[in-house]
Design an enzyme around this catalytic site. Structure first.
Site, PDB file in Angstrom:
ATOM      1  N   CYS A 255       2.884   0.823   2.160  1.00 46.97           N
ATOM      2  CA  CYS A 255       2.487  -0.560   1.870  1.00 46.97           C
ATOM      3  C   CYS A 255       3.117  -1.529   2.864  1.00 46.97           C
ATOM      4  O   CYS A 255       2.533  -2.566   3.197  1.00 46.97           O
ATOM      5  CB  CYS A 255       2.869  -0.929   0.436  1.00 46.97           C
ATOM      6  SG  CYS A 255       4.627  -0.738   0.058  1.00 46.97           S
TER       7      CYS A 255
ATOM      8  N   HIS B  96       8.244  -2.387  -3.456  1.00 46.93           N
ATOM      9  CA  HIS B  96       6.834  -2.509  -3.105  1.00 46.93           C
ATOM     10  C   HIS B  96       6.645  -3.792  -2.309  1.00 46.93           C
ATOM     11  O   HIS B  96       7.331  -4.791  -2.547  1.00 46.93           O
ATOM     12  CB  HIS B  96       5.982  -2.527  -4.375  1.00 46.93           C
ATOM     13  CG  HIS B  96       4.510  -2.395  -4.128  1.00 46.93           C
ATOM     14  ND1 HIS B  96       3.981  -1.609  -3.140  1.00 46.93           N
ATOM     15  CD2 HIS B  96       3.443  -2.962  -4.762  1.00 46.93           C
ATOM     16  CE1 HIS B  96       2.675  -1.685  -3.166  1.00 46.93           C
ATOM     17  NE2 HIS B  96       2.324  -2.499  -4.143  1.00 46.93           N
TER      18      HIS B  96
ATOM     19  N   ASN C  39      -1.996  -7.315  -3.628  1.00 46.04           N
ATOM     20  CA  ASN C  39      -1.347  -6.032  -3.860  1.00 46.04           C
ATOM     21  C   ASN C  39      -2.119  -4.959  -3.095  1.00 46.04           C
ATOM     22  O   ASN C  39      -3.306  -4.741  -3.356  1.00 46.04           O
ATOM     23  CB  ASN C  39      -1.354  -5.719  -5.361  1.00 46.04           C
ATOM     24  CG  ASN C  39      -0.774  -4.358  -5.671  1.00 46.04           C
ATOM     25  OD1 ASN C  39      -0.097  -3.754  -4.856  1.00 46.04           O
ATOM     26  ND2 ASN C  39      -1.039  -3.863  -6.873  1.00 46.04           N
TER      27      ASN C  39
END
Length: 675
Positions: free
Chosen positions: A113, A269, A294
């Site tokens: 990510c 994250h 996201n």
């Protein structure tokens, strides 16, 4: 009868065609569908036929490109992953989406990510995009398309080209790693593949820092702002700045700790900040709203501004409807105070001007002047550690001359000594720091200066690949000292200075050996011997006497003639000024006993410590006789070509010659003579 077997990663079994004939036929197939085509004779021999598409042998479509250490969950899926080209995945593939926001990245089964969020920098700035894809877009339907892409990343002061083919990992017939919301756009999975090749395999991208990926994609400056710990005034200034720069800078936010009640955010994250807007509530209160994406591709926010949150009741139906209609898949809105409570940091990349100069986000000034230099911390020589250590003055030192009042960024990038540049050594980063003092260059005491307070310096050493200092520096000389927190931490660094005004940056080289006081008083002439050699990895690059491999270094015999009373030994390596190895040498007396190696005893003369310089030299007194010069690099397995010059001053008057230099000879080509 001949059988043609067409092998494609898109097909479960080879497709077979049959041709009649009794002699081999040479032919080619130019199609974007097949990876390899072979003509198989009945007797079983197999002849390859080109498909016309590029196949990258360095990063093959195999398990070795997916995992190396099998230390992540990715290793469990390797046997199910196939490799397909974009035209086998999509009916109408293209590099970039028609609508920019459809290029938002979605994360697959790879834990990268941090990289996907950093790629938003390319969507904010065309210059970054053209750097990452230097050859521009292509069309899979073009007749000349060969399935080959070159991407460019900034690594330790240089832009590195990484060439790949367009075969991408898939589960079934869908991309299993990163992809765009517009699944016909392939710029992100192709860039991800090139980044994986740069690091050795896809698994190496599992977990990382957004700041590191932004640095690799932009080659500029990156700042990380912690949330929740600063004063309110600092927080206000920071959020006003990101509101101002939202269209120009890539911005990411991260969750680094578990939050009770919002576990869907995920611990460790990264997210992308895609928009920031000021809205007015029904009772006239101004709110700053941040739109967060996201990379999992689904909304994960269940706070006050979630889908059914109470925050929306504060806004008019028109404003609420507008904000909600602007969201893409995976995006959510959150108000600033709630954002600060639930996220740990913001990371952003500095914008660049049309001329490619980094823009200071705080003043808007263009940092148009750049100076840079490479250096190293070496154990026992220049790895002095932090100011806590008495050895701090041993660290590398640099002069920065500011020629006009300037706004300056002092930037330090580290690369551990064991990092080859092709793999990311996340666990081997050191805590690094940088300090600067204003000095009078020609009259200053080093220890006294370093004991005083610097004009600017890092408040603490940081485990980052890049750190920087920012401030206004006055005219004159400044002493810059980069350091690691612990002494004897070996690694390479890259020091860069960006400024609004003219500057000069240079290394303070270690002082040369002081000439003997009677050198110029003696009579005689110099006789020269020049010797050539090479340090070759695995053969003659033994390193310094600290290493057991020292004995494999080249041994260069030379003679000191009778009547000699002074010898000057000079070692010069073949390199440019930025990439000098640390070099030095020892001199040994050749014993009359044949069974003894010259290196078995102690040297009779030395030029140490090893110095990062193109040339080192030493004056010494050697008796007439036979000697061996052993040149070395400080570390073993470092390669370079070198020249050693032995100058012996003998009691002999020089011949007074009156010859003049003649004209240059004009060479004649053999072919012209034959004609």
């Amino acid at each position: 009868m001949y059988m043609v077997c067409v092998f494609s990663s898109a097909l479960p079994v080879p497709t077979c065609l049959y041709l009649s004939g009794n002699v081999p036929v040479t032919w080619s197939v130019y199609t974007s569908r097949y990876d390899a085509v072979f003509v198989c004779a009945a007797k079983g021999d197999m002849l390859p036929i080109s498909s016309g598409l590029f196949v990258d042998a360095e990063f093959p479509a195999s398990v070795s490109s997916l995992v190396r250490g099998a230390c992540t969950p990715l290793s469990l899926l390797c046997d199910r992953i196939t490799w397909l080209r974009p035209q086998e995945i999509s009916a109408s593939p293209r590099l970039f989406p028609k609508i920019a926001r459809d290029g938002l990245g979605k994360q697959g089964i790879l834990g990268d990510c941090w990289f996907i969020c950093a790629c938003s920098a390319l969507q904010k700035c065309e210059q970054f995009l053209h750097q990452a894809f230097p050859h521009g877009p292509c069309a899979w339907t073009d007749p000349g398309y060969i399935g080959k892409f070159t991407c460019r990343f900034w690594r330790f002061g240089h832009w590195v080209d990484v060439t790949i083919d367009d075969r991408l990992p898939c589960l079934g017939r869908k991309l299993c790693f990163s992809h765009c919301q517009d699944q016909n756009a392939f710029w992100l999975p192709l860039l991800e593949k090139a980044y994986a090749k740069l690091h050795g395999c896809y698994e190496a991208l599992w977990a990382g820092q957004v700041a590191d990926a932004l640095l690799d994609l932009t080659g500029g400056l990156v700042e990380r702002w912690p949330l929740g710990a600063g004063e309110q005034a600092v927080q206000e200034r920071m959020f006003n700045k990101i509101l101002e720069l939202k269209e120009r800078c890539a911005m990411s936010c991260s969750v680094l700790h578990y939050r009770k009640g919002v576990s869907e955010l995920g611990e460790f994250h990264a997210f992308t900040i895609t928009d920031i807007q000021l809205v007015v509530t029904k009772d006239g209160q101004e709110l700053m709203m941040l739109c967060v994406h996201n990379p999992w591709g689904r909304s994960c926010w269940d706070g006050s501004w979630g889908k059914s949150g109470q925050g929306w009741n504060m806004l008019s139906p028109q404003v609420s409807s507008r904000l909600k209609s602007e969201m893409r898949e995976g995006e959510f809105w959150v108000e600033k105070s709630e954002f600060i409570r639930n996220f740990d940091e913001i990371t952003m990349a500095f914008p660049v001007s049309e001329k490619g100069h980094v823009i200071n986000i705080w003043s808007g000034m263009s940092l148009a002047f750049t100076q840079e230099v490479h250096g190293s911390w070496l154990k026992g020589l220049s790895a002095g550690g932090s100011r806590n250590n008495a050895t701090f003055p041993d660290n590398p030192k640099f002069w920065l001359r500011v020629r006009e009042q300037s706004e300056v960024y002092l930037v330090l990038n580290q690369r551990p000594l064991h990092d080859t540049g092709s793999a990311q050594n996340k666990d081997s980063l050191f805590a690094i720091g940088l300090h600067a003092w204003k000095v009078e260059k020609h009259k200053f005491n080093l220890n006294k200066t370093l004991s005083s307070s610097p004009v600017v310096g890092t408040s603490s050493h940081s485990y980052d690949r890049q750190i920087h200092l920012h401030g206004e520096l006055s005219l004159g000389y400044h002493l810059l000292v980069p350091s690691t927190f612990l002494r004897d931490s070996e690694g390479h660094f890259f020091l860069r200075v960006l400024s609004t005004g003219r500057i000069n940056l240079s290394e303070i080289t270690p002082p040369r050996p002081v000439p003997l006081p009677w050198e110029d008083k003696t009579q005689g002439s110099w006789e020269f011997q020049k010797l050539h050699g090479i340090w070759e990895k695995g053969k003659s690059a033994g390193g310094s006497r600290n290493f057991p491999s020292y004995h494999i270094n080249p041994s260069l015999p030379f003679t000191v003639p009778k009547g000699c009373h002074l010898v000057k030994l000079t070692l010069r390596q073949q390199c440019d000024a930025e990439n000098c190895l640390a070099i030095g040498f020892h001199v040994y007396t050749v014993s009359g006993k044949k069974h003894l190696s010259p290196l078995s005893g102690e040297p009779c003369a030395s030029c140490v410590p090893h110095c990062h310089s193109q040339e080192v030299s030493q004056l010494c007194v050697l008796s007439p006789g036979q000697y061996v010069l052993v040149p070395s690099t400080y570390l073993p397995e470092q390669e370079s070509i070198f020249t050693a010059t032995i100058a012996a001053k003998v009691d002999r008057k020089p011949i007074q010659s009156q010859e003049t230099l003649g004209r240059q000879l004009q060479e004649v080509c053999v072919i012209s003579v034959m004609k």
